[in-house]
Design an enzyme around this catalytic site. Sequence first.
Site, PDB file in Angstrom:
ATOM      1  N   CYS A   1      -0.371   7.517  18.782  1.00 35.82           N
ATOM      2  CA  CYS A   1      -0.238   6.270  18.009  1.00 35.82           C
ATOM      3  C   CYS A   1      -1.222   5.174  18.420  1.00 35.82           C
ATOM      4  CB  CYS A   1       1.178   5.737  18.150  1.00 35.82           C
ATOM      5  SG  CYS A   1       2.401   6.845  17.453  1.00 35.82           S
TER       6      CYS A   1
HETATM    7  N1  LIG Z   1       5.022  11.144  18.172  1.00 36.64           N
HETATM    8  C1  LIG Z   1       5.391   9.883  18.105  1.00 36.64           C
HETATM    9  O1  LIG Z   1       5.919   9.351  19.048  1.00 36.64           O
HETATM   10  C2  LIG Z   1       5.205   9.065  16.838  1.00 36.64           C
HETATM   11  C3  LIG Z   1       5.776   7.779  16.797  1.00 36.64           C
HETATM   12  C4  LIG Z   1       5.650   7.039  15.642  1.00 36.64           C
HETATM   13  C5  LIG Z   1       4.941   7.556  14.558  1.00 36.64           C
HETATM   14  N2  LIG Z   1       4.373   8.802  14.628  1.00 36.64           N
HETATM   15  C6  LIG Z   1       3.668   9.301  13.442  1.00 36.64           C
HETATM   16  O2  LIG Z   1       4.448  10.332  12.857  1.00 36.64           O
HETATM   17  C7  LIG Z   1       3.574  11.329  12.271  1.00 36.64           C
HETATM   18  C8  LIG Z   1       3.895  12.696  12.841  1.00 36.64           C
HETATM   19  O3  LIG Z   1       3.628  12.679  14.229  1.00 36.64           O
HETATM   20  P1  LIG Z   1       4.189  13.770  15.229  1.00 36.64           P
HETATM   21  O4  LIG Z   1       4.003  13.210  16.584  1.00 36.64           O
HETATM   22  O5  LIG Z   1       5.538  14.231  14.834  1.00 36.64           O
HETATM   23  O6  LIG Z   1       3.145  14.958  14.953  1.00 36.64           O
HETATM   24  P2  LIG Z   1       3.253  16.489  15.442  1.00 36.64           P
HETATM   25  O7  LIG Z   1       1.872  17.000  15.502  1.00 36.64           O
HETATM   26  O8  LIG Z   1       4.140  16.580  16.645  1.00 36.64           O
HETATM   27  O9  LIG Z   1       4.044  17.203  14.264  1.00 36.64           O
HETATM   28  C9  LIG Z   1       3.532  17.359  12.979  1.00 36.64           C
HETATM   29  C10 LIG Z   1       4.030  18.667  12.409  1.00 36.64           C
HETATM   30  O10 LIG Z   1       3.578  18.757  11.059  1.00 36.64           O
HETATM   31  C11 LIG Z   1       3.247  20.108  10.807  1.00 36.64           C
HETATM   32  N3  LIG Z   1       2.393  20.155   9.615  1.00 36.64           N
HETATM   33  C12 LIG Z   1       1.106  19.807   9.492  1.00 36.64           C
HETATM   34  N4  LIG Z   1       0.704  19.968   8.213  1.00 36.64           N
HETATM   35  C13 LIG Z   1       1.775  20.409   7.522  1.00 36.64           C
HETATM   36  C14 LIG Z   1       1.980  20.745   6.167  1.00 36.64           C
HETATM   37  N5  LIG Z   1       1.023  20.662   5.248  1.00 36.64           N
HETATM   38  N6  LIG Z   1       3.224  21.177   5.808  1.00 36.64           N
HETATM   39  C15 LIG Z   1       4.214  21.295   6.725  1.00 36.64           C
HETATM   40  N7  LIG Z   1       4.060  20.987   8.017  1.00 36.64           N
HETATM   41  C16 LIG Z   1       2.865  20.542   8.414  1.00 36.64           C
HETATM   42  C17 LIG Z   1       2.600  20.579  12.091  1.00 36.64           C
HETATM   43  O11 LIG Z   1       2.612  21.986  12.198  1.00 36.64           O
HETATM   44  C18 LIG Z   1       3.495  19.902  13.135  1.00 36.64           C
HETATM   45  O12 LIG Z   1       4.583  20.726  13.509  1.00 36.64           O
HETATM   46  C19 LIG Z   1       2.154  10.844  12.548  1.00 36.64           C
HETATM   47  O13 LIG Z   1       1.696  10.113  11.453  1.00 36.64           O
HETATM   48  C20 LIG Z   1       2.339   9.929  13.742  1.00 36.64           C
HETATM   49  O14 LIG Z   1       1.322   8.957  13.803  1.00 36.64           O
HETATM   50  C21 LIG Z   1       4.501   9.567  15.747  1.00 36.64           C
END
Ligand SMILES: NC(=O)c1ccc[n+]([C@@H]2O[C@H](COP(=O)([O-])OP(=O)(O)OC[C@H]3O[C@@H](n4cnc5c(N)ncnc54)[C@H](O)[C@@H]3O)[C@@H](O)[C@H]2O)c1
Length: 451
Positions: free
Chosen positions: A289
Amino acid sequence: MSPITSSALFCELKSGIEARKAHIGVIGLGYVGLPLALLYTDQQFPVTGFDIDHRKVDTLNAGGSYIFRIGKEEIQAARSTGFSATSDYARLSGMNVVIICVPTPLNEYREPDLSYVTNTAHAIAPHLRAGQLIVLESTTYPGTTEEVLVPILEMENRASLKAARGGEADGKAFYVAFSPEREDPGNTSVARRDIPKVVGGLDGQASELAAALYGSIFNRVVQVSSPAAAEMTKLLENIYRCVNIALVNELKLLSLRMGLDIWEVIEAAATKPFGFQPFYPGPGLGGHCIPVDPFYLSWKAKEWDFQTRFIELAGEINTAMPYHVLASIVQALNRQRKALNGSRVLVLGVAYKKDIDDLRESPALTIIELLRNEGAQVSYHDPYFPEVGRGRKYDLQMKRVSLENLAQYDCVVIVTDHSDYDYRRIVQESHLVVDTRNATKGIDSKKIVRC
Ligand SMILES: NC(=O)c1ccc[n+]([C@@H]2O[C@H](COP(=O)([O-])OP(=O)(O)OC[C@H]3O[C@@H](n4cnc5c(N)ncnc54)[C@H](O)[C@@H]3O)[C@@H](O)[C@H]2O)c1
């Protein structure tokens, strides 16, 4: 039979959500999507998780977990109440609500990479049904929901459906909202449901549906006037952190020169009961982030002939921190008449922050790369990572070493201050400790260099 109206669709979905009968599909079962899917399952909603990563899908369906803080018992409990995972997008047509939690990284030119969001939108569109609510949770620049997600869904669905934008449509509408994820990984002081959830719908009905959806698992929902306002809210929060961390990082560099202890100063300033919130310096920014999201806004700002100078400056200072750590290690070794080239260096902690199992954008990886470039023999230890393989930027291919025999290293560098470490013992057994996190606070030893 008279055709179903949009207000009938709205009422049906709203009552389905209130009765916890609405079927929820969560797309992207990562750090954000999986806990969210489990929260809804826990609240008795029928939930299906979607992910293109077959290993994740198989692990979950076998009752396993791939996220450290989520135990397999939690997955098994969810499985026993109907939760399942799939890679089959055709199953989306059986969902009443679809929540998108896919990654939003930067590309190699540090520009927004929305390919995960657009791929997901292309995959959803053929299965879209009238009356479904689609919510985007991925962090992104203001305008993404309306300018990127909605046009794909409208153009590529098979039933000429349109996103609801107020007014009475003819029963061919779907609802769209944006609601940012605000989780703070590793933070155990605030329960997830106590973090207010911000929602912005494309129209009033979409907002109301999204508020009902999140109101069923969060104690407070904050409605804003549009998806773009909700998108900007998330960016403001992260830019605020990024800029303030850069500020203390810069003041740390000055304090070091002036012989002041910045940690002592921050602690004293934090006693002010108003107008000051403490931020802490470190070896550089990490995580999905804070180092990434601000650049989504600076990229978008250019469309408006606008330079986001605070973001750029903060980025410059924070990006320089691993280089400062490198220089501090060189100087500390030099004082012991040693060169970095050929020295054995142990990096403690590679996760981007304490007590979590997330490596993304971790400054430790940059520090290891910089040390290796200078000829150091680098080893690492982290309780959460038995090995470090190929990442987005580096291909380190390292295996964790044990914490035995610390005297074999010329220098031990504390990059991530995991709670598991016994810092007193580490100092006692090492020749030299470079501490980037003030983890050795309270330990008085000439072997410690705080940087
Ligand atoms: N991790 C955090 O603490 C956090 C906090 C706030 C916001 N975010 C935001 O949330 C979003 C997700 O982050 P995250 O940390 O969960 O990411 P992550 O990489 O842990 O998980 C994303 C998942 O999406 C899957 N994916 C990708 N393309 C796909 C598709 N076309 N169809 C289905 N699945 C698909 C991936 O395989 C993965 O399992 C991002 O935009 C991030 O900036 C994350």
